[in-house]
Design an enzyme around this catalytic site. Structure first.
Site, PDB file in Angstrom:
ATOM      1  N   HIS A  11     -10.250  29.581 -84.507  1.00 17.34           N
ATOM      2  CA  HIS A  11      -9.255  28.627 -85.075  1.00 17.34           C
ATOM      3  C   HIS A  11      -9.757  27.220 -84.861  1.00 17.34           C
ATOM      4  CE1 HIS A  11      -6.718  31.705 -86.545  1.00 17.34           C
ATOM      5  NE2 HIS A  11      -6.244  32.118 -85.425  1.00 17.34           N
TER       6      HIS A  11
HETATM    7  C1  TV1 Z   1       4.109  29.608 -76.091  1.00 21.05           C
HETATM    8  C2  TV1 Z   1       5.047  30.758 -75.666  1.00 21.05           C
HETATM    9  C3  TV1 Z   1       3.637  30.073 -77.390  1.00 21.05           C
HETATM   10  C4  TV1 Z   1       5.199  31.717 -76.603  1.00 21.05           C
HETATM   11  C5  TV1 Z   1       3.242  31.203 -79.427  1.00 21.05           C
HETATM   12  C6  TV1 Z   1       2.631  33.457 -82.303  1.00 21.05           C
HETATM   13  C7  TV1 Z   1       3.724  30.859 -78.306  1.00 21.05           C
HETATM   14  C8  TV1 Z   1       3.266  32.264 -80.244  1.00 21.05           C
HETATM   15  C9  TV1 Z   1       4.786  31.883 -77.848  1.00 21.05           C
HETATM   16  C10 TV1 Z   1       2.922  32.500 -81.579  1.00 21.05           C
HETATM   17  C11 TV1 Z   1       4.466  33.054 -79.855  1.00 21.05           C
HETATM   18  C12 TV1 Z   1       1.503  31.744 -83.176  1.00 21.05           C
HETATM   19  C13 TV1 Z   1       2.268  29.558 -85.310  1.00 21.05           C
HETATM   20  C14 TV1 Z   1       3.908  27.863 -86.058  1.00 21.05           C
HETATM   21  C15 TV1 Z   1       1.989  27.240 -86.119  1.00 21.05           C
HETATM   22  C16 TV1 Z   1       2.693  28.108 -85.328  1.00 21.05           C
HETATM   23  C17 TV1 Z   1      -7.383  34.037 -80.565  1.00 21.05           C
HETATM   24  C18 TV1 Z   1       4.213  26.133 -87.494  1.00 21.05           C
HETATM   25  C19 TV1 Z   1       5.627  35.082 -80.062  1.00 21.05           C
HETATM   26  C20 TV1 Z   1      -7.466  33.772 -81.900  1.00 21.05           C
HETATM   27  C21 TV1 Z   1      -2.860  32.124 -83.098  1.00 21.05           C
HETATM   28  C22 TV1 Z   1      -1.717  32.326 -83.603  1.00 21.05           C
HETATM   29  C23 TV1 Z   1      -3.715  33.353 -83.132  1.00 21.05           C
HETATM   30  C24 TV1 Z   1      -0.609  30.968 -83.741  1.00 21.05           C
HETATM   31  C25 TV1 Z   1      -4.934  33.157 -82.277  1.00 21.05           C
HETATM   32  C26 TV1 Z   1       0.661  31.038 -84.306  1.00 21.05           C
HETATM   33  C27 TV1 Z   1      -5.948  34.223 -82.709  1.00 21.05           C
HETATM   34  N1  TV1 Z   1       1.910  33.096 -83.617  1.00 21.05           N
HETATM   35  N2  TV1 Z   1       4.712  33.165 -78.561  1.00 21.05           N
HETATM   36  N3  TV1 Z   1       1.912  31.478 -82.137  1.00 21.05           N
HETATM   37  N4  TV1 Z   1       3.415  26.629 -86.258  1.00 21.05           N
HETATM   38  N5  TV1 Z   1       1.331  29.958 -84.485  1.00 21.05           N
HETATM   39  O1  TV1 Z   1       2.526  30.512 -86.146  1.00 21.05           O
HETATM   40  O2  TV1 Z   1      -6.307  34.385 -84.183  1.00 21.05           O
HETATM   41  O3  TV1 Z   1      -5.524  35.601 -82.169  1.00 21.05           O
HETATM   42  O4  TV1 Z   1       4.612  34.170 -80.653  1.00 21.05           O
HETATM   43 ZN    ZN Z   2      -5.776  36.628 -83.865  1.00 16.12          ZN
END
Ligand code: TV1
Ligand code: ZN
Ligand code: CA
Length: 393
Positions: A146
């Protein structure tokens, strides 16, 4: 002792750095670099290191990171300090500089070292491929798809994949990027948006309003202006919850088979994000270790030099299973290893079941409902087939 021997006819290298695994995003953050320790624990316990060339990776240099990232961003990344007090999870500050310091991309101790080590392993892997010393190079610590030129995103700060592909492009006219992480590989897609030398193909859960990052629709295929060479060179496979091994295998073989036939890549970069497995803390699919690994096996059978990257994966025991199985495929010992986890595996109790291949019921109790009708999957294959008519090999 283990009976694992070097594969006949090809060479595999393994790139990692134990220092990378010591970093922490924060107690509740889903990204746990420790999953790399657990993966290696299983890979080594099976004796697979005897079948590969093993390298402890150096950190990538500033100049190497700057092959993709802006110096403004790198300078900031190199000087920011961890937050003294953890920020409230919900209070996302809208004017974060370079999107750093929010809950997804927190500032933690040693952040710059962590990022440069991940990029270092990816670059070392790319160089082994370019010099023909490796036919398959493995960098489970990379795969952070990303990250943008001047922005952190979705747990990713430095795009090690883009940096590695740029290195491959010095030797190979065309590189194919494949992404089986449950999230859309937006950073890699965007980086190569306007070139016809890289084709990107991401399989992902797609729900623009409810699933990160919200991009990667079926008809997002590169610049719409016909005179841009990158037009038609982004393939997107948007999926719904609950897809099974059988369906994924059908899609993957059809789509990647057609792409390779048409595009004729000199090298493949395969991002093996393990959050597409059933039971992942963030994922939504019903893939098993076998189905995830079948993608690696399919690519390997094409005999094209390949880098295997890690990526997402938030249930560490299943991440370790998948990347161990995929390492065994790379070295041709998948039919030789005992599916019962070796007795002496460190942290063996972490795995809950003592098998490399737990059943869906063991992983989930009740499997997730499959929301991917066969007709829709056929339409996706049809769309990609038509898209490829515009691609020159
Ligand atoms: C801290 C503590 C951060 C608990 C993040 C899930 C947390 C997430 C957390 C989380 C979580 C996301 C979004 C919303 C964008 C945000 C390595 C508008 C339980 C490659 C990245 C996902 C995936 C990001 C990375 C996503 C990869 N999901 N708990 N955050 N905002 N961010 O939705 O592709 O795997 O979830
Ligand atoms: Zn992922
Ligand atoms: Ca993906």
């Amino acid at each position: 002792e283990s009976g694992i021997t070097r594969p006949k006819g090809h060479n595999v290298s393994f790139h990692c750095n134990p220092d990378m695994e010591q970093h922490h995003f924060g107690m509740t953050h889903p990204m746990k670099p420790w999953r790399l320790t657990l993966s290696k624990s299983l890979i080594y316990s099976y004796g697979m290191s005897f079948a590969m060339d093993n390298f402890v990776t150096r950190a990538a240099t500033y100049e190497e990171l700057a092959s993709f990232h802006s110096t403004d961003y790198l300078d900031f990344l190199g000087t920011v300090l961890p937050e003294p007090v953890p920020r409230d999870l919900e209070s996302q500050n809208p004017d974060l500089k370079f999107n750093l310091g929010g809950s997804d991309c927190p500032l933690f101790d040693g952040l710059y070292d962590y990022c440069s080590m991940s990029a270092g392993s990816a670059l070392d892997a790319a160089r082994k491929i370019c010099s023909k010393q490796s036919d398959i190079a493995i960098a489970w610590g990379g795969g952070l798809h990303h990250a943008k030129k001047a922005e952190a995103s979705g747990f990713c700060y430095i795009n090690d994949i883009v940096i590695a592909i740029l290195e491959l492009l010095r030797f190979y006219p065309r590189v194919l990027y494949i992404d089986i992480d449950v999230h859309h590989g937006d950073g890699v897609e965007e980086a190569f948006f306007s070139t016809d030398r890289v084709m990107t193909c991401s399989f992902h859960k797609y729900d623009p309003n409810n699933f990160f990052p919200g991009t990667g629709a079926l008809d997002d295929n590169g610049p719409k202006s016909e005179h841009n060479p990158g037009a038609h060179h982004a393939v997107n496979v948007p999926l719904n919850d609950g897809i099974t091994d059988e369906q994924y295998d059908m899609l993957f073989n059809n789509i990647i088979g057609r792409i390779v036939e048409k595009f004729r890549p000199g090298a493949i970069a395969l991002q093996c994000g393990a959050d597409s497995l059933a039971g992942d803390r963030l994922g939504r699919f019903n893939l098993q270790v076998q189905g995830h690994g079948a993608c690696v096996a399919f690519c390997k059978r094409m005999n094209i030099p390949m880098i295997l990257f890690g990526g997402g994966g938030y249930t560490p025991r299943n991440v370790a299973r998948a990347w161990t199985y995929e390492t065994s495929i790379a070295i041709d010992c998948q039919d030789k290893i005992n599916p019962i986890l070796p007795e002496h595996t460190p942290w063996r109790e972490q795995f809950r079941q003592d098998t490399l291949f737990p059943t869906l019921e063991q992983i989930l109790g009740e499997p997730r409902q499959n929301r991917n009708p066969q007709k829709r999957l056929q339409d996706i294959v049809q769309h990609v087939t038509e898209q490829l008519r515009f691609v020159q090999g």
